[in-house]
Design a protein around this motif. Structure first.
Motif, short mmCIF file in Angstrom:
data_model
loop_
_atom_site.label_atom_id
_atom_site.label_comp_id
_atom_site.label_asym_id
_atom_site.label_seq_id
_atom_site.Cartn_x
_atom_site.Cartn_y
_atom_site.Cartn_z
N GLY A 12 -19.81 26.52 -6.53
CA GLY A 12 -19.23 27.60 -7.00
C GLY A 12 -18.94 28.69 -6.04
N ASN A 23 -21.84 33.81 -5.74
CA ASN A 23 -22.23 32.89 -7.13
C ASN A 23 -21.24 33.24 -7.98
OD1 ASN A 23 -23.70 32.93 -9.70
ND2 ASN A 23 -25.33 32.16 -8.28
N PRO A 24 -20.87 32.06 -8.75
CA PRO A 24 -19.75 31.94 -9.59
C PRO A 24 -20.03 33.00 -10.83
CG PRO A 24 -20.71 30.10 -9.82
CD PRO A 24 -21.34 30.74 -8.64
N VAL A 26 -19.81 34.30 -14.60
CA VAL A 26 -19.89 33.77 -15.83
C VAL A 26 -18.71 34.46 -16.86
CG1 VAL A 26 -21.22 33.23 -17.99
CG2 VAL A 26 -22.40 33.48 -15.74
N THR A 52 -15.69 29.20 -16.06
CA THR A 52 -17.02 28.89 -15.81
C THR A 52 -17.51 27.31 -15.81
OG1 THR A 52 -17.82 31.06 -16.50
CG2 THR A 52 -19.42 29.44 -15.68
N ARG A 53 -17.23 26.78 -17.27
CA ARG A 53 -17.34 25.47 -17.49
C ARG A 53 -16.30 24.65 -16.59
NH1 ARG A 53 -15.40 24.99 -22.92
NH2 ARG A 53 -13.98 23.15 -22.15
N LEU A 56 -17.94 23.79 -13.44
CA LEU A 56 -19.10 22.71 -13.63
C LEU A 56 -18.44 21.26 -13.58
CD1 LEU A 56 -21.83 21.68 -14.35
CD2 LEU A 56 -21.43 22.46 -16.46
N PRO A 233 -20.45 29.01 -21.40
CA PRO A 233 -20.44 29.34 -20.18
C PRO A 233 -21.87 29.79 -19.59
CG PRO A 233 -18.80 30.87 -21.59
CD PRO A 233 -19.78 29.99 -22.52
N PHE A 234 -22.55 30.48 -20.28
CA PHE A 234 -23.93 30.79 -19.58
C PHE A 234 -24.71 29.44 -19.35
CE2 PHE A 234 -28.43 31.40 -19.83
CZ PHE A 234 -28.78 32.67 -19.13
N SER A 236 -23.34 26.75 -18.76
CA SER A 236 -22.60 25.86 -17.66
C SER A 236 -22.87 26.68 -16.26
CB SER A 236 -21.05 26.10 -17.57
OG SER A 236 -20.83 25.70 -18.85
N TRP A 237 -23.31 27.75 -16.23
CA TRP A 237 -23.77 28.45 -14.91
C TRP A 237 -24.99 28.17 -14.81
CZ3 TRP A 237 -27.55 32.05 -14.33
CH2 TRP A 237 -27.76 32.76 -13.23
N ARG A 241 -26.57 26.52 -11.28
CA ARG A 241 -27.82 26.87 -10.75
C ARG A 241 -28.80 25.91 -10.41
NH1 ARG A 241 -32.51 30.12 -11.03
NH2 ARG A 241 -32.15 32.07 -10.05
#
Lengths: 370, 216
Positions: A12, A23-24, A26, A52-53, A56, A233-234, A236-237, A241
């Protein structure tokens, strides 16, 4: 490409240039503005593609050495998405020792739409070949299997699949790309319940698909968007992480698992220990069925819970949890008996884990095995 | 329409579906779908399928949808008022060929809408006189977001022919009335007068251009 550990740690970073976030970000936006008719930034609607997805999906494709990744709302949603590639009258050959949820999806879900599944011991190449019919379109394997830890030779099955023009789908949840990269061994599709080791913290539900080959990738992209069982998205983030520490976690899971295999193998309350040699998953059979519940109830550090691959140690009872939807006779014939426990070894100190098992076995001996 | 305006289960439907991405959450920040049934047996079957297929909503997204739901009724009320006002305005414009909004008295199903729901909602479609006018209109309006989706705090102007209905063959699409000069407007929480002002500036501009061409 860098080594996997480096790739994971840097996941990311350098993905965004406007502000230089390490940090990427969201991207919650569901819709993306069009500057004019026919103009697009490459993103239109978040179900079809989300930045975001996409990060990943790119990462898991790189890690698994595939061409394209697809992030789904769960491991089951990943399999459902793949199943959309097939039609009524098609058949799959499937590992008979299999996660109960996959079995349920195939038997209670897709069977009624005309998808036939033939369950074989996929460790045996001859058995697979014998099961192939003109309707067979794919082979689906877990290796190691859940929960009996049987290994299938991916390269050999891949060669067989190629010879008969079948797709090879490998569930790589237990090993992750750190230990095993099925696409390099000839698989067409890799799936993950990313809820497990990849996420690693028991805080996110997710599934991942990685495919190889342009035509297959396009077909999967079509169904991924069309079915819409995509990862938010969340989540995915959150998954990314978790993935940043995958290499460290896996190293400790495996180190602990090997110590615990030695301990359990020596214990007189244990009749069998099943461990494939790598990773953090162990299954073992306790001496008597009557000892199972007292044993689980006396654990004070290890959690009696369903799931695996998290930092916390879990012991699962497949008979009533993960494999409850497999008929008793099928389950028992496969070796998932009522004495079997599955142990997802966490990253705690191994002495503490042994201490917890020791006191639980002592309790069982005192109370249940008199 | 959302349950704020219409409750199909009470009218005899068995299953109600929502793209909760739209009005229910309302902030263009979460993708979600919801199914509701009231028969316990059907509910149990859907529950089992939901678990085995696994296409479930993430917990953060579930929370985000609920956060949006808290303002559903006020959002819906405001957006619907805006939609009524904008529909009435568009109806009067010579460059607008058709306005499709069930809240208009001459809409063919206006009576059905009045009978079964509390309002006509906040989405309307309108067809401009020609594709050429449509293009200059889209290029001139500034306020609504030109994007896919609907049901958000921001007004969204969509082009069904190339967006939501792009997957439908052109002849099927036109047969259904989704022509190349049709626009869909999802009215947001802005003051509707600002949207009318924006549309009016674009339409006046187009009319002037047309006039100039005719005078030449």
């Amino acid at each position: 490409m860098y080594k996997t550990e480096t790739y994971l740690a840097q996941l990311g970073n350098r993905s965004e240039t406007a502000t230089g976030t390490v940090n990427p970000p969201v991207y919650f936006s569901t819709a993306f503005r069009h500057e004019g008719i026919g103009q697009s930034t490459g993103f239109d609607y978040t179900r079809t593609g989300n930045p975001t997805r996409q990060l990943l999906e790119r990462s898991i494709a790189d890690l698994e050495k595939g061409d394209q990744g697809y992030a789904c709302s769960s491991g089951m949603a990943a399999i459902s998405t793949i199943l959309a590639l097939f039609k009524s009258g098609d058949a799959w050959i499937v590992s008979e020792d299999l996660y109960g949820g996959t079995y349920r999806l195939l038997e209670q879900g897709f069977k009624k739409w005309g998808l036939q599944c033939d369950y074989v011991n996929t460790c045996c190449l001859e058995d697979i070949e014998k099961a192939i019919t003109p309707h067979t379109k794919a082979i689906f394997i877990e290796t190691p299997t859940n929960p009996l830890m049987q290994q299938t030779d991916i390269s050999a099955v891949a060669a067989l699949a190629k010879r008969y023009g079948l797709l090879l789908i490998v569930d790589n949840t237990f090993y992750t790309p750190l230990i095993q990269q099925p696409i390099l061994l000839g698989a067409d599709i890799v799936i993950h319940s990313a809820t497990k080791y990849l996420g690693g913290h028991n805080d996110v539900l997710a599934g991942l698909i990685v495919a190889s080959g342009a035509e297959l990738c396009d077909a999967l992209a079509f169904h991924h968007n069309g079915t819409g069982a995509v990862l938010s998205p969340f989540d995915s983030w959150l998954l990314m992480r978790g993935m940043k520490t995958l290499a460290l976690r896996m190293e400790r899971h495996e180190k602990n698992a090997k110590i615990l295999v030695d301990y359990l193998s020596e214990h007189d309350c244990v009749t069998d220990v099943l461990y494939p040699g790598r990773g953090g998953m162990i299954s073992f059979r306790i001496i008597e069925e009557a000892a199972v519940n007292p044993f689980l109830q006396s654990l004070s550090l290890i959690s009696f819970a369903e799931s695996l691959g998290g930092v916390e140690s879990f012991i699962t009872y497949p008979a009533t949890q993960t494999h409850a939807d497999i008929p008793l006779e099928v389950r028992t014939a496969n070796g998932v008996c009522n004495r079997l426990l599955r142990f997802s070894v966490g990253i705690e100190d191994s002495d503490d884990l042994i201490g917890d098992l020791q006191q639980a076995f002592a309790h069982v001996k005192r109370e249940a095995l008199r | 329409m959302t349950p704020a305006l219409q409750k199909p289960l009470n009218l005899g439907a068995d299953v109600v579906l929502h793209s909760a991405t739209k009005f229910l959450s309302g902030h263009s920040d979460v993708v979600a779908g919801l199914a509701v049934v009231k028969d316990p047996e059907l509910a149990a079957r859907l529950g089992s399928l939901q678990n085995s297929f696994g296409a479930v909503l993430g917990v953060q997204d579930a929370w985000l949808v609920m956060r949006g739901l808290k303002t559903l009724s006020v959002r819906m009320e405001h957006s619907q008022k805006g939609a009524e006002k904008i529909a009435a305005y568009l109806k009067e414009q010579p460059l607008v060929k058709n306005v499709y909004y069930p809240g208009l008295a001459d809409h063919p199903q206006h009576a059905i809408q009045k009978g079964q729901s509390l309002g006509a909602g906040a989405v309307l479609s309108f067809e401009l006189e020609s594709e050429e006018i449509f293009r200059s209109f889209v290029n001139t309006v500034k306020l609504p977001v030109f994007a896919v989706s609907l049901g958000a705090v921001e007004s969204i102007l969509s082009y069904p022919a190339k967006m939501s209905h792009a997957a439908m063959p052109a002849d099927e699409r036109v047969k259904r009335g989704i022509t190349n000069s049709l626009l869909r407007l999802s009215v947001g929480l802005e003051n509707p007068d600002d949207i009318i002002k924006d549309f009016d500036a674009a339409l006046v501009n187009i009319a002037k251009g047309k006039q100039l061409l005719q005078n030449e």
